[in-house]
Design a protein around this motif. Structure first.
Motif, short mmCIF file in Angstrom:
data_model
loop_
_atom_site.label_atom_id
_atom_site.label_comp_id
_atom_site.label_asym_id
_atom_site.label_seq_id
_atom_site.Cartn_x
_atom_site.Cartn_y
_atom_site.Cartn_z
N ASN A 59 41.68 29.74 90.72
CA ASN A 59 40.34 29.50 90.17
C ASN A 59 39.39 30.65 90.50
O ASN A 59 38.60 31.06 89.66
CB ASN A 59 39.77 28.18 90.68
CG ASN A 59 40.49 26.99 90.08
OD1 ASN A 59 41.07 27.07 89.01
ND2 ASN A 59 40.46 25.87 90.79
N TYR A 60 39.48 31.17 91.71
CA TYR A 60 38.64 32.30 92.12
C TYR A 60 38.89 33.50 91.20
O TYR A 60 37.95 34.14 90.73
CB TYR A 60 38.95 32.67 93.58
CG TYR A 60 38.30 33.94 94.03
CD1 TYR A 60 36.99 33.95 94.49
CD2 TYR A 60 39.00 35.14 94.01
CE1 TYR A 60 36.38 35.12 94.91
CE2 TYR A 60 38.40 36.32 94.43
CZ TYR A 60 37.10 36.30 94.87
OH TYR A 60 36.50 37.47 95.28
N LEU A 61 40.16 33.80 90.94
CA LEU A 61 40.50 34.95 90.11
C LEU A 61 40.08 34.75 88.65
O LEU A 61 39.52 35.65 88.04
CB LEU A 61 42.00 35.24 90.21
CG LEU A 61 42.49 35.66 91.59
CD1 LEU A 61 44.01 35.73 91.61
CD2 LEU A 61 41.88 36.98 92.01
N ARG A 62 40.35 33.55 88.12
CA ARG A 62 39.98 33.27 86.73
C ARG A 62 38.47 33.33 86.56
O ARG A 62 37.94 33.94 85.63
CB ARG A 62 40.53 31.91 86.29
CG ARG A 62 40.23 31.60 84.82
CD ARG A 62 40.75 30.24 84.40
NE ARG A 62 40.27 29.22 85.29
CZ ARG A 62 41.05 28.29 85.86
NH1 ARG A 62 42.33 28.25 85.63
NH2 ARG A 62 40.53 27.39 86.68
N ASP A 63 37.74 32.68 87.47
CA ASP A 63 36.28 32.69 87.39
C ASP A 63 35.73 34.10 87.57
O ASP A 63 34.79 34.52 86.88
CB ASP A 63 35.67 31.76 88.44
CG ASP A 63 35.99 30.29 88.17
OD1 ASP A 63 36.49 29.96 87.07
OD2 ASP A 63 35.75 29.47 89.08
N GLY A 64 36.31 34.85 88.51
CA GLY A 64 35.86 36.22 88.74
C GLY A 64 36.08 37.10 87.52
O GLY A 64 35.22 37.92 87.17
N ALA A 65 37.20 36.92 86.85
CA ALA A 65 37.49 37.69 85.64
C ALA A 65 36.47 37.36 84.56
O ALA A 65 35.95 38.26 83.88
CB ALA A 65 38.91 37.42 85.16
N GLY A 66 36.17 36.09 84.38
CA GLY A 66 35.19 35.69 83.37
C GLY A 66 33.81 36.24 83.66
O GLY A 66 33.13 36.77 82.77
N GLU A 67 33.37 36.15 84.91
CA GLU A 67 32.06 36.66 85.28
C GLU A 67 31.99 38.18 85.13
O GLU A 67 30.99 38.72 84.65
CB GLU A 67 31.73 36.26 86.71
CG GLU A 67 31.47 34.77 86.87
CD GLU A 67 31.37 34.33 88.32
OE1 GLU A 67 31.26 35.18 89.22
OE2 GLU A 67 31.42 33.11 88.56
#
Length: 104
Positions: A59-67
Motif C-alpha cells: 500500500n505504501y508503494l502504490r500510494d507513493g507512486a500515485g502521489e
C-alpha cells in the motif's frame, strides 16, 4: 496537450523519488514499475508490482507512486494498478540498483 512522451519521462522521474522502504532504492530502478502511459485527459496509468505478493509495503508503494505521478504538472489523476504478471525478479533491476545492492 503536453507531449505525451515527455510527460511519461517526467512521471518516471517523479516515481524515482519513491523509495522501497525495505530495499532502500527507488521503485523504477529496482524494476517495480512495468509501464507508464498518459491518456489524453491527463490520467497517468501506471502498472507496477512488488517484490512479492505478500509485501508489507504494498500500500505504501502504490500510494507513493500515485502521489508522485499526480505531483507532475500535466497529470490530473493517477491510476496505479498492481500486477504480478510477470512476477518480479532481481534481473529486472537497473545496473545502478544492482550495484547499490551488490547484486552481480
Amino acid at each position: 496537450m503536453t507531449d505525451a512522451s515527455g510527460l511519461v519521462e517526467r512521471v518516471r522521474a517523479a516515481l524515482r523519488e519513491v523509495i522501497d522502504p525495505e530495499i532502500g532504492f527507488n521503485i523504477v530502478d529496482i524494476g517495480l514499475v512495468y509501464d507508464v502511459a498518459i491518456e489524453e485527459d491527463g490520467v497517468a496509468r501506471i502498472s507496477m508490482t512488488t517484490t512479492t505478493k505478500g509485501c508489507p509495503a504494498t500500500n505504501y508503494l502504490r500510494d507513493g507512486a500515485g502521489e508522485a505521478a499526480q505531483s507532475v504538472a500535466g497529470v490530473h489523476w493517477a491510476d496505479v494498478q498492481l500486477t504480478y504478471d510477470p512476477p518480479w525478479t532481481p534481473e529486472m533491476m537497473s545496473p545502478a540498483a544492482k550495484n547499490y545492492l551488490g547484486v552481480a
